[in-house]
Scaffold this motif. Structure first.
Motif, PDB file in Angstrom:
ATOM      1  N   ASN A  31      21.003 -21.133 -14.373  1.00 11.38           N
ATOM      2  CA  ASN A  31      19.856 -21.951 -14.746  1.00 11.38           C
ATOM      3  C   ASN A  31      19.210 -22.491 -13.479  1.00 11.38           C
ATOM      4  N   PRO A  32      18.215 -21.787 -12.945  1.00 12.64           N
ATOM      5  CA  PRO A  32      17.613 -22.244 -11.695  1.00 12.64           C
ATOM      6  C   PRO A  32      16.836 -23.549 -11.858  1.00 12.64           C
ATOM      7  N   PHE A  33      16.441 -23.895 -13.087  1.00 16.03           N
ATOM      8  CA  PHE A  33      15.722 -25.132 -13.350  1.00 16.03           C
ATOM      9  C   PHE A  33      16.505 -25.954 -14.371  1.00 16.03           C
ATOM     10  N   PRO A  34      17.392 -26.814 -13.899  1.00 17.41           N
ATOM     11  CA  PRO A  34      18.203 -27.592 -14.838  1.00 17.41           C
ATOM     12  C   PRO A  34      17.344 -28.551 -15.659  1.00 17.41           C
ATOM     13  N   LYS A  35      17.818 -28.850 -16.834  1.00 22.31           N
ATOM     14  CA  LYS A  35      17.103 -29.765 -17.724  1.00 22.31           C
ATOM     15  C   LYS A  35      17.209 -31.198 -17.196  1.00 22.31           C
ATOM     16  N   ILE A  36      16.191 -31.964 -17.489  1.00 19.57           N
ATOM     17  CA  ILE A  36      16.188 -33.370 -17.104  1.00 19.57           C
ATOM     18  C   ILE A  36      16.776 -34.169 -18.254  1.00 19.57           C
ATOM     19  N   GLU A  37      17.864 -34.881 -17.963  1.00 19.83           N
ATOM     20  CA  GLU A  37      18.463 -35.737 -18.983  1.00 19.83           C
ATOM     21  C   GLU A  37      17.678 -37.039 -19.115  1.00 19.83           C
ATOM     22  N   ARG A  38      17.238 -37.573 -17.963  1.00 14.12           N
ATOM     23  CA  ARG A  38      16.450 -38.800 -17.975  1.00 14.12           C
ATOM     24  C   ARG A  38      15.453 -38.763 -16.840  1.00 14.12           C
ATOM     25  N   PRO A  39      14.158 -38.970 -17.124  1.00 15.91           N
ATOM     26  CA  PRO A  39      13.170 -38.977 -16.039  1.00 15.91           C
ATOM     27  C   PRO A  39      13.323 -40.235 -15.184  1.00 15.91           C
ATOM     28  N   ALA A  40      12.678 -40.230 -14.026  1.00 15.76           N
ATOM     29  CA  ALA A  40      12.687 -41.419 -13.176  1.00 15.76           C
ATOM     30  C   ALA A  40      11.960 -42.543 -13.902  1.00 15.76           C
ATOM     31  N   VAL A  41      12.519 -43.733 -13.824  1.00 12.37           N
ATOM     32  CA  VAL A  41      11.919 -44.888 -14.497  1.00 12.37           C
ATOM     33  C   VAL A  41      11.986 -46.107 -13.601  1.00 12.37           C
ATOM     34  N   PHE A  42      11.014 -46.983 -13.778  1.00 11.58           N
ATOM     35  CA  PHE A  42      11.058 -48.286 -13.124  1.00 11.58           C
ATOM     36  C   PHE A  42      12.229 -49.018 -13.772  1.00 11.58           C
ATOM     37  N   ALA A  43      13.105 -49.574 -12.963  1.00  9.44           N
ATOM     38  CA  ALA A  43      14.365 -50.133 -13.461  1.00  9.44           C
ATOM     39  C   ALA A  43      14.172 -51.149 -14.584  1.00  9.44           C
ATOM     40  N   ALA A  44      13.129 -51.957 -14.517  1.00  9.44           N
ATOM     41  CA  ALA A  44      12.920 -52.997 -15.529  1.00  9.44           C
ATOM     42  C   ALA A  44      12.172 -52.489 -16.762  1.00  9.44           C
TER      43      ALA A  44
END
Length: 149
Positions: free
Chosen positions: A40-53
């Motif tokens: 799988n050259p492009f792994p799935k994203i479990e969680r996108p980047a988010v602002f911590a708050a």
């Protein structure tokens, strides 16, 4: 009528096809096995980047920290302007790079860039399948409204 193409060194299509047909056979082959190809050259994203708050806190952060007087002080005429930046969040949640994509002028994009850099360290990075953290890119538009006084 005589075919004059022979005189100029051009072969009729039938002669070219015949030459290809009786030419040396060519074989294509591939080396390697399925094991050498990444699964799988492009792994799935479990969680996108988010602002911590959270998303709402990010909006409040932008509104609280962007100085809306910057375009007024730099002489922007009345109107609505959109600045747009992209930024890279590293695996520790810090802002790595900020790129101005749309700059309406009057210091607006630079002000948005300054505020995005202020948020460095307050982000949670992307989590890929298997729990691996990764760098990612976010986009942020911001609308400035300048009114006549």
């Amino acid at each position: 009528m005589k075919n004059t193409n022979w005189k100029y060194g051009c072969l009729p299509v039938a002669a070219i096809l015949l030459a290809i047909a009786i030419g040396k056979p060519r074989h294509a082959s591939a080396t390697g096995s399925l094991d050498t190809v990444p699964r799988n050259p492009f792994p799935k994203i479990e969680r996108p980047a988010v602002f911590a708050a959270g998303k709402e806190a990010w909006k409040k952060f932008l509104v609280a920290n962007v100085n809306g007087d910057v375009p007024v002080k730099k002489g922007a005429p009345a109107g609505q302007y959109e600045a747009y930046v992209r930024f890279v969040i590293d695996t520790a949640g810090h802002i790595d790079t900020v790129m101005v994509i749309k700059d309406p002028g009057y210091g607006m994009a630079e002000e948005l860039k300054r505020v995005v850099l202020l948020s460095s360290g307050q982000w949670q990075p992307v989590i890929l399948e298997g729990g691996k953290k990764s760098r990612s890119m976010q986009a942020q538009p911001f609308t400035f409204r300048v009114t006549q006084q």
